[in-house]
Every structure is written in structure tokens, then in C-alpha cells.
Scaffold this active site. Structure first.
Site, PDB file in Angstrom:
ATOM      1  N   ASN A  10       0.877  -1.172   0.000  1.00 11.04           N
ATOM      2  CA  ASN A  10       0.000   0.000   0.000  1.00 11.04           C
ATOM      3  C   ASN A  10       0.915   1.222   0.000  1.00 11.04           C
ATOM      4  O   ASN A  10       1.449   1.614   1.035  1.00 11.04           O
ATOM      5  CB  ASN A  10      -0.882  -0.048   1.255  1.00 11.04           C
ATOM      6  CG  ASN A  10      -1.861   1.109   1.325  1.00 11.04           C
ATOM      7  OD1 ASN A  10      -1.784   2.049   0.530  1.00 11.04           O
ATOM      8  ND2 ASN A  10      -2.772   1.036   2.282  1.00 11.04           N
ATOM      9  N   LYS A  17       3.144   0.719   3.265  1.00  9.53           N
ATOM     10  CA  LYS A  17       2.750  -0.307   4.232  1.00  9.53           C
ATOM     11  C   LYS A  17       2.785  -1.639   3.500  1.00  9.53           C
ATOM     12  O   LYS A  17       2.430  -1.704   2.323  1.00  9.53           O
ATOM     13  CB  LYS A  17       1.313  -0.062   4.707  1.00  9.53           C
ATOM     14  CG  LYS A  17       1.177   1.066   5.700  1.00  9.53           C
ATOM     15  CD  LYS A  17      -0.255   1.075   6.258  1.00  9.53           C
ATOM     16  CE  LYS A  17      -0.633   2.485   6.620  1.00  9.53           C
ATOM     17  NZ  LYS A  17      -2.045   2.775   6.599  1.00  9.53           N
ATOM     18  N   ARG A  92      -2.520  -2.010  -3.543  1.00 10.47           N
ATOM     19  CA  ARG A  92      -3.722  -1.210  -3.370  1.00 10.47           C
ATOM     20  C   ARG A  92      -3.615  -0.023  -4.326  1.00 10.47           C
ATOM     21  O   ARG A  92      -2.641   0.735  -4.278  1.00 10.47           O
ATOM     22  CB  ARG A  92      -3.811  -0.701  -1.939  1.00 10.47           C
ATOM     23  CG  ARG A  92      -4.967   0.250  -1.753  1.00 10.47           C
ATOM     24  CD  ARG A  92      -5.056   0.752  -0.337  1.00 10.47           C
ATOM     25  NE  ARG A  92      -6.202   1.609  -0.192  1.00 10.47           N
ATOM     26  CZ  ARG A  92      -6.192   2.779   0.422  1.00 10.47           C
ATOM     27  NH1 ARG A  92      -5.077   3.228   0.962  1.00 10.47           N
ATOM     28  NH2 ARG A  92      -7.281   3.484   0.517  1.00 10.47           N
ATOM     29  N   HIS A 181     -12.602   2.990  -0.240  1.00  5.96           N
ATOM     30  CA  HIS A 181     -12.610   1.959   0.816  1.00  5.96           C
ATOM     31  C   HIS A 181     -13.302   0.675   0.340  1.00  5.96           C
ATOM     32  O   HIS A 181     -13.775  -0.121   1.152  1.00  5.96           O
ATOM     33  CB  HIS A 181     -13.380   2.437   2.080  1.00  5.96           C
ATOM     34  CG  HIS A 181     -12.711   3.516   2.863  1.00  5.96           C
ATOM     35  ND1 HIS A 181     -13.437   4.489   3.514  1.00  5.96           N
ATOM     36  CD2 HIS A 181     -11.413   3.772   3.117  1.00  5.96           C
ATOM     37  CE1 HIS A 181     -12.600   5.311   4.134  1.00  5.96           C
ATOM     38  NE2 HIS A 181     -11.370   4.895   3.902  1.00  5.96           N
ATOM     39  N   ARG A 242     -11.565  15.512   7.269  1.00  6.52           N
ATOM     40  CA  ARG A 242     -12.370  15.952   6.117  1.00  6.52           C
ATOM     41  C   ARG A 242     -13.783  16.330   6.543  1.00  6.52           C
ATOM     42  O   ARG A 242     -14.364  15.683   7.413  1.00  6.52           O
ATOM     43  CB  ARG A 242     -12.461  14.832   5.068  1.00  6.52           C
ATOM     44  CG  ARG A 242     -11.149  14.438   4.460  1.00  6.52           C
ATOM     45  CD  ARG A 242     -11.387  13.501   3.271  1.00  6.52           C
ATOM     46  NE  ARG A 242     -10.133  12.904   2.845  1.00  6.52           N
ATOM     47  CZ  ARG A 242      -9.874  11.590   2.904  1.00  6.52           C
ATOM     48  NH1 ARG A 242     -10.779  10.742   3.352  1.00  6.52           N
ATOM     49  NH2 ARG A 242      -8.708  11.143   2.497  1.00  6.52           N
ATOM     50  N   ASP A 283      -8.438  12.232  16.926  1.00 12.54           N
ATOM     51  CA  ASP A 283      -8.423  10.890  17.504  1.00 12.54           C
ATOM     52  C   ASP A 283      -9.623  10.745  18.441  1.00 12.54           C
ATOM     53  O   ASP A 283      -9.768  11.506  19.406  1.00 12.54           O
ATOM     54  CB  ASP A 283      -7.111  10.658  18.267  1.00 12.54           C
ATOM     55  CG  ASP A 283      -6.944   9.194  18.645  1.00 12.54           C
ATOM     56  OD1 ASP A 283      -7.891   8.608  19.229  1.00 12.54           O
ATOM     57  OD2 ASP A 283      -5.882   8.621  18.349  1.00 12.54           O
ATOM     58  N   ARG A 285     -10.329   8.704  20.709  1.00 10.34           N
ATOM     59  CA  ARG A 285     -10.007   8.456  22.122  1.00 10.34           C
ATOM     60  C   ARG A 285      -9.820   9.769  22.862  1.00 10.34           C
ATOM     61  O   ARG A 285     -10.328   9.953  23.978  1.00 10.34           O
ATOM     62  CB  ARG A 285      -8.705   7.642  22.248  1.00 10.34           C
ATOM     63  CG  ARG A 285      -8.857   6.193  21.906  1.00 10.34           C
ATOM     64  CD  ARG A 285      -7.524   5.550  21.669  1.00 10.34           C
ATOM     65  NE  ARG A 285      -6.951   6.013  20.403  1.00 10.34           N
ATOM     66  CZ  ARG A 285      -6.020   5.372  19.727  1.00 10.34           C
ATOM     67  NH1 ARG A 285      -5.501   4.278  20.201  1.00 10.34           N
ATOM     68  NH2 ARG A 285      -5.555   5.837  18.581  1.00 10.34           N
ATOM     69  N   GLU A 385      -8.014  -5.272   5.079  1.00 10.29           N
ATOM     70  CA  GLU A 385      -7.841  -4.941   3.668  1.00 10.29           C
ATOM     71  C   GLU A 385      -6.677  -5.699   3.038  1.00 10.29           C
ATOM     72  O   GLU A 385      -6.747  -6.105   1.884  1.00 10.29           O
ATOM     73  CB  GLU A 385      -7.653  -3.420   3.520  1.00 10.29           C
ATOM     74  CG  GLU A 385      -8.949  -2.674   3.777  1.00 10.29           C
ATOM     75  CD  GLU A 385      -8.756  -1.180   3.994  1.00 10.29           C
ATOM     76  OE1 GLU A 385      -8.369  -0.811   5.125  1.00 10.29           O
ATOM     77  OE2 GLU A 385      -8.988  -0.408   3.071  1.00 10.29           O
TER      78      GLU A 385
HETATM   79  P1  ADP Z   1      -6.978   4.965   8.726  1.00  9.24           P
HETATM   80  O1  ADP Z   1      -8.123   5.658   8.059  1.00  9.24           O
HETATM   81  O2  ADP Z   1      -5.783   5.852   8.914  1.00  9.24           O
HETATM   82  O3  ADP Z   1      -6.674   3.593   8.170  1.00  9.24           O
HETATM   83  P2  ADP Z   1      -7.843   3.594  11.144  1.00  9.24           P
HETATM   84  O4  ADP Z   1      -8.911   2.704  10.613  1.00  9.24           O
HETATM   85  O5  ADP Z   1      -6.594   2.953  11.643  1.00  9.24           O
HETATM   86  O6  ADP Z   1      -7.509   4.778  10.171  1.00  9.24           O
HETATM   87  O7  ADP Z   1      -8.480   4.465  12.324  1.00  9.24           O
HETATM   88  C1  ADP Z   1      -7.735   5.414  13.007  1.00  9.24           C
HETATM   89  C2  ADP Z   1      -8.634   6.112  14.002  1.00  9.24           C
HETATM   90  O8  ADP Z   1      -9.276   5.153  14.841  1.00  9.24           O
HETATM   91  C3  ADP Z   1      -7.896   7.034  14.966  1.00  9.24           C
HETATM   92  O9  ADP Z   1      -7.763   8.324  14.411  1.00  9.24           O
HETATM   93  C4  ADP Z   1      -8.816   7.061  16.170  1.00  9.24           C
HETATM   94  O10 ADP Z   1      -9.769   8.097  16.029  1.00  9.24           O
HETATM   95  C5  ADP Z   1      -9.563   5.747  16.101  1.00  9.24           C
HETATM   96  N1  ADP Z   1      -9.192   4.787  17.153  1.00  9.24           N
HETATM   97  C6  ADP Z   1      -8.159   3.933  17.173  1.00  9.24           C
HETATM   98  N2  ADP Z   1      -8.160   3.225  18.324  1.00  9.24           N
HETATM   99  C7  ADP Z   1      -9.229   3.655  19.044  1.00  9.24           C
HETATM  100  C8  ADP Z   1      -9.774   3.317  20.313  1.00  9.24           C
HETATM  101  N3  ADP Z   1      -9.226   2.391  21.092  1.00  9.24           N
HETATM  102  N4  ADP Z   1     -10.884   3.973  20.707  1.00  9.24           N
HETATM  103  C9  ADP Z   1     -11.460   4.908  19.928  1.00  9.24           C
HETATM  104  N5  ADP Z   1     -10.995   5.260  18.723  1.00  9.24           N
HETATM  105  C10 ADP Z   1      -9.891   4.653  18.287  1.00  9.24           C
END
Ligand code: ADP
Length: 401
Positions: A10, A17, A92, A181, A242, A283, A285, A385
Site C-alpha cells: 500500500n 505499508k 492497493r 474503501h 475531512r 483521535d 479516544r 484490507e
Molecule cells: P486509517 O483511516 O488511517 O486507516 P484507522 O482505521 O486505523 O484509520 O483508524 C484510526 C482512528 O481510529 C484514529 O484516528 C482514532 O480516532 C480511532 N481509534 C483507534 N483506536 C481507538 C480506540 N481504542 N478507541 C477509539 N478510537 C480509536
């Protein structure tokens, strides 16, 4: 010796990745990431299956150097890319336009078509092309397979895929809704059917892929009939950075009244909007932590995120007519119980609810979080994926070598 390994790549503009999988038993042999390619200090993290992760920082000037570094790490584990066990490299590719409805073995014509799509995917397709060309140079004898993020959505009917704008103008510039996606939506919708013990052809699923980028899809009998991303990944849900849906006139307003250029607005809407624009954090969290401390901006950002998500659940319920399952996936969907709870709260009349106890359970396996007697299953289905890309790649080229 039989060739059963697939390397999945990817390639982003400054990162690669990768995962190496063995399709004999769908096992993961190694995974890793090269970041900050072309910057002063690049970083590689490599994890062999069942082993300790190895990290390395140094200079990785370009994608060729990145792939060579990956090959070196794999060779240390006896998994060198020169191995006859490697059957193919699966890539990808973000934008496949209307032409690529299936994974495709790369040849010059395929490369040219991916190149032709650069204007509709200016950030992604050039990086994907670089990844493919670099891999070709490394193993010219090996099939390179492109797996497109848009492919799963090519089954959308015209009524869902077209914007209501002048048809000639739209067609001249290939303006329509493509969706992204797709590899995840395909994998998760099938895994959800499996979780229900039913064939994909028999179930209607709303898939909510909530990562940093986020999209929803309506899947009828295994085929996508609508999805929330459009010409680009900007449309639809509120995402990490976004905006998702808004009145397109906001753009003219910002140009005419705000004096902003098209590029500035592009950056605003793609990189400085969504959750980060609303509250300074993307994020989930961190946003939940701030809400627990009584932070009003974080609360409002969360509420806007959920409001949009709920609108799409309702819209896709109406599009499908009958819904068997709603599946949450990706970083937020798999991990945030508060998001899942809030997204379906108040939708009992639609047969949707979560069981608080089940929703709180964490795990890596697909699982139901709706009450036992629920009319519609609500599920958490971790996406994969890389496995999907490897599976599609191997299905195309897998043979005993
Ligand atoms: P990407 O679109 O970069 O592939 P991911 O599917 O890995 O993203 O999702 C990343 C997001 O998931 C982070 O920005 C965060 O908001 C959320 N995330 C990851 N772990 C947790 C968690 N334990 N609790 C809540 N949200 C989480």
C-alpha cells in the site's frame, strides 16, 4: 516448489505499508511500514509473525530505496523477495475509475489507464503507480496485481452514481460518484454475512467504515448499491480531517468573500476540517477523554459526527428497504463503544439497538452487539484490507510454480 506467498503493498506519497501472507493457510508471515520517505529521517518498522518488531531510522530517499529496505528486512527472516515461493505482489490502487471493476494483472495498458485517472486522484494514484513500477523493477518476472479501492462500488446504479448536474459537463470531466474503501466494504459485508451464518447473496448490510477516513455503504445481496464517498474521498461522513457533505456553494463563498484559492480550500476541507477542524483533535479516544472532562467543543464535534452518521444509516435503510445487519469497522468502528451506541440510539423503531454489555466487550473477532431478539443485527467486524487484497491477488494468479 509451490508459490503461495503474496506481498501486499500500500504505497502512499511518503509511506509504504506492507504485509507478506501465505495463501496456503491465509497466514501472515510479516508486516511493516516505511514512513517519511524522502524526508531527512525515515523510519522502518518490521514485525515478523510471532517475533519481535524491529525498528530502524535512517535515510530512505525514494520508493525504490523503501522497497529494497523492506526486502532486506524480509530476507533476515528467511522471507526474501527473491524466493520462488512468492506468487505475486498485490497493490492497493485508490482510483480505478469505471474501467477497473475487478483486480487486474498489471501491464503497460493498465499502468497507462491508472495514470489517466491521476486528475481524479491526484494524491493517491501517482504514489500507487510509483509502488507498482518499483516492484516491477525489483521482480520483473512476477505478476503485479492492482486491487482498486473503487472496484466494489462499480455496481452502483446510475441513480446513485450520478450527480444531478449537466450530463455533458459531467461526462466530459468524468465527474461522478466512484466511492472508496471498496476493499474494506467488500470484505466486511461478506464477513458480516458469514457471522450471521448466511450467504452474502441473501443479506442486506449497511457497512460503516469509520477510520480516520470514513465511509458508509449500502450492500444488497453482496453488491454495493450506494456509498457515501464520491468523486473523491471528501464526500459523505464527518471524518478525522475531512468535512464530508456540505453545500457546494460554501466553496464559491470562500473564494469570493473569503478570498481563498481553490488549493487553499482543498487543503481546508481535506486536512483541516472534520473532527480536527471542529475541536482540534481527530483521535476519537482523545475526543472522548475531553468530553469526560466536560469539554464543550469536543462534545459538539462528537455530536456533529454522530448526527451525520445517523443520517446515513437512515438513508441507507431507505435505499435497501430491508436491512439484515449494520456492521461497524475500522479504527473508530471497531474500538469506540460510545460511537456505536450513539449512532443507533433512538433507532429502535427501525429494529436497531445495541446491548450495552456486548457493546463494551473488546476483541479482534467479528461479533454481534445487538440484543438477542433484535430485528436487525448490529455487528463489529474488524476489517482486513491486506488479507482481502492478497486473497483477490492470489485468486487471479495463484498456481503451482
Ligand atoms: P486509517 O483511516 O488511517 O486507516 P484507522 O482505521 O486505523 O484509520 O483508524 C484510526 C482512528 O481510529 C484514529 O484516528 C482514532 O480516532 C480511532 N481509534 C483507534 N483506536 C481507538 C480506540 N481504542 N478507541 C477509539 N478510537 C480509536
Amino acid at each position: 516448489m509451490s508459490s503461495t506467498r503474496v506481498l501486499v503493498l500500500n504505497s502512499g506519497s511518503s509511506s509504504v505499508k506492507y504485509q507478506l501472507l501465505d495463501m496456503r493457510d491465509s497466514s501472515r508471515l510479516a508486516a511493516g511500514l516505511v514512513e517519511r520517505i524522502g524526508e531527512e529521517t525515515s523510519r522502518l518498522k518490521h514485525t515478523p509473525h510471532g517475533g519481535e518488531a524491529r525498528e530502524w531510522t535512517g535515510s530512505v530517499p525514494d520508493h525504490e530505496a523503501a522497497l529494497k529496505a523492506v526486502a532486506t528486512e524480509l530476507a533476515k527472516d528467511g522471507l526474501g523477495l527473491d524466493s520462488p515461493e512468492l506468487a505475486a505482489i498485490g497493490h492497493r490502487v485508490v482510483h480505478g475509475g469505471l474501467r477497473f471493476t475487478e483486480p487486474t494483472v498489471v501491464d503497460d495498458a493498465v499502468l497507462a489507464e491508472i495514470e489517466r485517472l491521476v486528475p481524479v486522484a491526484p494524491l493517491h494514484n501517482p504514489a500507487n503507480l510509483t509502488g507498482i513500477r518499483t516492484a516491477q523493477a525489483l521482480r520483473p518476472d512476477l505478476p503485479q496485481v492492482a486491487v482498486f479501492d473503487t472496484a466494489f462500488h462499480t455496481t452502483m446504479p446510475e441513480s446513485a452514481a450520478r450527480y444531478a448536474i449537466d450530463v455533458e459537463t459531467a461526462d466530459a470531466h468524468r465527474v461522478r460518484r466512484y466511492g472508496f474503501h471498496g476493499t474494506s466494504h467488500a470484505y466486511v459485508s461478506r464477513a458480516t454475512a458469514k457471522l450471521l451464518g448466511r450467504a452474502p447473496e441473501d443479506v442486506n448490510v449497511i457497512v460503516l467504515h469509520l477510520g480516520n477516513g470514513a465511509s458508509a455503504s449500502a450492500v444488497r445481496g453482496g453488491r454495493c448499491v450506494d456509498t457515501s464517498m464520491g468523486l473523491t474521498p471528501l464526500e459523505g461522513l464527518v471524518m478525522g480531517t475531512r468535512s464530508g457533505d456540505m453545500d457546494p456553494a460554501v466553496i464559491f463563498h470562500l473564494m469570493r468573500v473569503g478570498g481563498m484559492s481553490a488549493d487553499e480550500i482543498d487543503t481546508l476541507l481535506n486536512n483541516r476540517s472534520g473532527l480536527i477542524g471542529l475541536c482540534g483533535d481527530n483521535d476519537m479516544r482523545e475526543i472522548r477523554r475531553r468530553i469526560d472532562e466536560g469539554d464543550e467543543r469536543a462534545r459538539l464535534a462528537f455530536d456533529i459526527y454522530i448526527h451525520r452518521l445517523k443520517k446515513y444509516i437512515g438513508a441507507y435503510y431507505a435505499v435497501l428497504g430491508r436491512v439484515d445487519a449494520v456492521a461497524f469497522t475500522a479504527g473508530v468502528g471497531e474500538n469506540s463503544a460510545p460511537v456505536r451506541e450513539a449512532a443507533v440510539a433512538g433507532l429502535e423503531q427501525l429494529g436497531l439497538a445495541v446491548d450495552d454489555g456486548l457493546n463494551a466487550v473488546r476483541g479482534d473477532e467479528p461479533r454481534l452487539i445487538s440484543p438477542a431478539d433484535a430485528r436487525v443485527a448490529v455487528a463489529v467486524v474488524p476489517t482486513d484490507e491486506e488479507m482481502e487484497i492478497a486473497t483477490q491477488t492470489y485468486a487471479l494468479v495463484g498456481k503451482d510454480g
